[in-house]
Design an enzyme around this catalytic site. Structure first.
Site, PDB file in Angstrom:
ATOM      1  N   ASN A 166       0.845  -1.197   0.000  1.00 28.75           N
ATOM      2  CA  ASN A 166       0.000   0.000   0.000  1.00 28.75           C
ATOM      3  C   ASN A 166       0.877   1.243   0.000  1.00 28.75           C
ATOM      4  O   ASN A 166       1.686   1.390  -0.929  1.00 28.75           O
ATOM      5  CB  ASN A 166      -1.115  -0.037   1.062  1.00 28.75           C
ATOM      6  N   ASP A 167       0.773   2.118   0.962  1.00 35.99           N
ATOM      7  CA  ASP A 167       1.337   3.467   0.869  1.00 35.99           C
ATOM      8  C   ASP A 167       2.805   3.548   0.448  1.00 35.99           C
ATOM      9  O   ASP A 167       3.639   2.792   0.978  1.00 35.99           O
ATOM     10  CB  ASP A 167       1.290   4.160   2.229  1.00 35.99           C
ATOM     11  N   TRP A 194      -3.451  -7.280   2.916  1.00 36.74           N
ATOM     12  CA  TRP A 194      -2.849  -6.388   3.910  1.00 36.74           C
ATOM     13  C   TRP A 194      -2.483  -7.184   5.169  1.00 36.74           C
ATOM     14  O   TRP A 194      -3.267  -8.018   5.624  1.00 36.74           O
ATOM     15  CB  TRP A 194      -3.835  -5.259   4.255  1.00 36.74           C
ATOM     16  N   SER A 207       3.396   3.424   8.066  1.00 37.97           N
ATOM     17  CA  SER A 207       3.911   4.433   7.138  1.00 37.97           C
ATOM     18  C   SER A 207       4.746   5.510   7.813  1.00 37.97           C
ATOM     19  O   SER A 207       4.599   5.782   9.002  1.00 37.97           O
ATOM     20  CB  SER A 207       2.742   5.083   6.401  1.00 37.97           C
ATOM     21  N   ARG A 250      -0.603   8.382  13.591  1.00 40.60           N
ATOM     22  CA  ARG A 250       0.406   7.707  12.764  1.00 40.60           C
ATOM     23  C   ARG A 250       0.846   8.516  11.544  1.00 40.60           C
ATOM     24  O   ARG A 250       0.308   9.547  11.238  1.00 40.60           O
ATOM     25  CB  ARG A 250      -0.111   6.346  12.303  1.00 40.60           C
ATOM     26  N   ASP A 251       1.832   7.946  10.862  1.00 42.93           N
ATOM     27  CA  ASP A 251       2.315   8.402   9.562  1.00 42.93           C
ATOM     28  C   ASP A 251       3.094   9.717   9.635  1.00 42.93           C
ATOM     29  O   ASP A 251       2.726  10.715   9.004  1.00 42.93           O
ATOM     30  CB  ASP A 251       1.148   8.507   8.556  1.00 42.93           C
TER      31      ASP A 251
END
Ligand code: FRU
Length: 543
Positions: free
Chosen positions: A60-61, A85, A121, A198-199
């Site tokens: 994904n990301d 995932w 991420s 997050r991220d």
């Protein structure tokens, strides 16, 4: 692989075996061995030729985009143990030219207790180490293991997107070569009561490091939080101070801002603006990436305009930007399959041993009206081969003009003379396969905007694939100019559409049937004057 000596180890995270037997032969496989094993069984009918994907497994990301040591590095959320995932690792590809890529060993696996549920991420910056050597610092989210010491709030429970609550913390890892990482542990623990935190995306402004983190507040609002750090070396980058809530999404139902990114762009009129991009999780509509533009300076609040979509297609999520070596702001997004991010729909590519790909790198620019433009980086033109110039054409109802008999991986450029056209709409059919399936791209000559229209039977009878969902209407951008330029990138499993150098971008995954893929142009009513049309084949990006 990681250098784990700097860390205290958690139990290794056991890869799950897939019920359908397509997973790893043994749970003892290392992640790269598992990917190699899955890649040996991969089916390639929709596997990308011109887009970044893992050799096998799920992605994904995009993460940690950076130019470091003379190469571009793109990391990504990756499950090396299956095409769904889970078990989030950081996969890795690199490139000297932003256009041809090579696969690198997996960069990070879950090892610490704080990241036992996955290395989520994050982003990368280059900073000196204590000895003054340029060092890659990656900041990422450690997703805890539900039930562990890092479990989320007592009342965490399952969240609206169905993922179990677990504590999320921001972590640092460093690397001298962009390939082998030393984990340096947790640098920011958010409030215990928050399970969506997050991220991290880090950048430097006025001699200071800044970080934005996506937050879902306990009262279900999506926010972007700003932190800062004064460190001069990577070793000091463990010390972060909360600055302020930079942004709160105004829309009811939007409860989490995933993958925030914050960067300056200068408009043609010379005004410097700040752009905040994030992916809005919503209880009312599918999650989607959006951006707001406004004024910001260190120590000041961010005064943002209203949110607008980053892309008008159904398959664009979690975009991340980096500064190219010449200063351009380059973005790559994740193209999720049918249903978008977090979808429970069957993912056709997963049956083939892989799932997920990134968009082509796009260069960002800001208009004087604060709208974001995203056009494929010019480097991609180096991939063109077998260019066919079709010259000027006139389109009339009832007769489709065929631009290509078979363009499995290629590019179509069409320039429409709107002044000499009486038609309201031109349709480019990019995927007319022998079974009657097709994907239409409708260009509205009044508004100058395009939209996707699935036609025929792209779903049924096409390998269980799926037509792109309807595009968002987007906003009208005034009268179209005299010439409207349409550019379409066609890969085995995706279509990306760009109007007028990125004034509008549309990303979609497609799953065409076997056989030739023809490209045609037509109108329903009136006539359309095509000033110029060209097609190209695109050569593979992994060499
Ligand atoms: C966005 C996202 C991020 C998270 C990652 C986990 O698609 O949910 O917020 O860090 O994916 O894979």
């Amino acid at each position: 692989m990681t250098h784990p000596d700097a860390v205290e180890h958690a139990d290794p995270v056991e890869p799950r075996d897939r019920a359908d037997g397509a997973g790893p032969g043994t749970a003892l496989d290392g992640p790269d061995t598992s990917v190699a094993r899955l890649a040996g069984r991969r089916r390639d009918r929709w596997y990308p030729q011109a887009h970044i994907a893992a050799r096998a497994g799920w992605i994904n990301d995009p993460n940690g985009l950076v130019h470091f040591g003379g190469r571009y590095h793109v990391f990504f959320q990756h499950n090396p143990y299956g095409a769904e995932w889970g078990h989030m690792h950081w996969g890795h590809v690199s490139s000297a030219d932003l256009v041809t890529w090579r696969h690198e060993p997996i960069a990070m696996a879950p090892e610490l207790e704080a990241e036992a549920g996955g290395v989520f991420s994050g982003s990368a910056v280059v900073a000196p180490d204590a000895a003054g050597r340029p060092t890659l610092a990656v900041f990422y989210t450690g997703h805890g293991r539900p039930g562990s010491a890092h479990e989320g709030a007592e009342d965490g429970g399952p969240r609206p997107d169905g993922r179990a609550a677990a504590r999320q913390v921001q972590c640092l890892a460093t690397s001298a070569d962009g390939a082998a990482f030393t984990k340096r542990g947790v640098v920011i623990e958010g409030p215990r009561v928050m399970t969506d935190f997050r991220d991290p995306k880090v950048w430097r402004s006025e001699n200071r490091w800044y970080m934005v983190v996506g937050a879902g507040t306990p009262d279900a609002h999506a926010e972007v939080w700003l932190y800062s750090c004064d460190a001069a070396t990577v070793e000091g980058m463990a010390d972060w101070r909360f600055e302020r809530v930079l942004h709160r999404d105004p829309e009811p139902g939007v409860y989490m801002a995933e993958c925030p990114d914050f960067f300056p762009l200068t408009r043609p009129d010379g005004r410097r603006r700040w752009v905040l991009v994030y992916s809005a999780m919503s209880s009312r509509h599918p999650s989607a990436s959006r951006y707001v533009v406004g004024a910001w300076a260190p120590g000041r609040p961010f005064e943002a305009g209203r949110p607008r979509p980053c892309d008008d297609g159904p398959s664009y999520y979690a975009p991340q930007t980096m500064r190219a070596s010449d200063g351009r702001r380059v973005v790559l997004g994740w193209m999720p399959g049918p249903g978008g991010p977090g979808s429970a729909l069957p993912q056709p590519a997963a049956d083939d041993g892989w799932c997920g790909q990134l968009t082509v790198p796009r260069a960002l620019a800001l208009g004087d009206d604060d709208t974001l433009r995203a056009a494929p980086v010019r480097e991609l033109e180096a991939l063109r081969t077998a260019t066919r110039n079709l010259g000027a054409l006139v389109l009339e109802p009832g007769r489709r003009v065929r631009l290509a008999e078979d363009l499995p991986v290629g590019e179509v450029e069409v320039e429409i003379d709107t002044v000499s056209s009486t038609a309201r709409r031109v349709r480019l059919v990019v995927d007319s396969t022998p079974d009657g399936g097709s994907v239409g791209i409708d260009v509205d000559l009044m508004s100058g905007r395009a939209g996707l229209a699935g036609r025929g039977a792209p779903d049924a009878g096409r390998g269980g694939g799926s037509a792109p969902g309807p595009t968002t209407a987007g906003e009208a951008c005034g009268d179209a100019a005299d010439r409207l330029r349409l550019r379409v990138l066609l890969d085995r499993g995706s279509v990306e559409v760009f109007c007028d150098d990125g004034r509008q971008a549309i990303s979609a995954t497609v799953f065409p049937a076997a056989g030739p893929r023809a490209v045609e142009l037509g109108v329903d009513r009136g006539t359309a004057a095509i000033a110029r049309a060209r097609t190209h084949r695109i050569s593979p990006i992994f060499r």
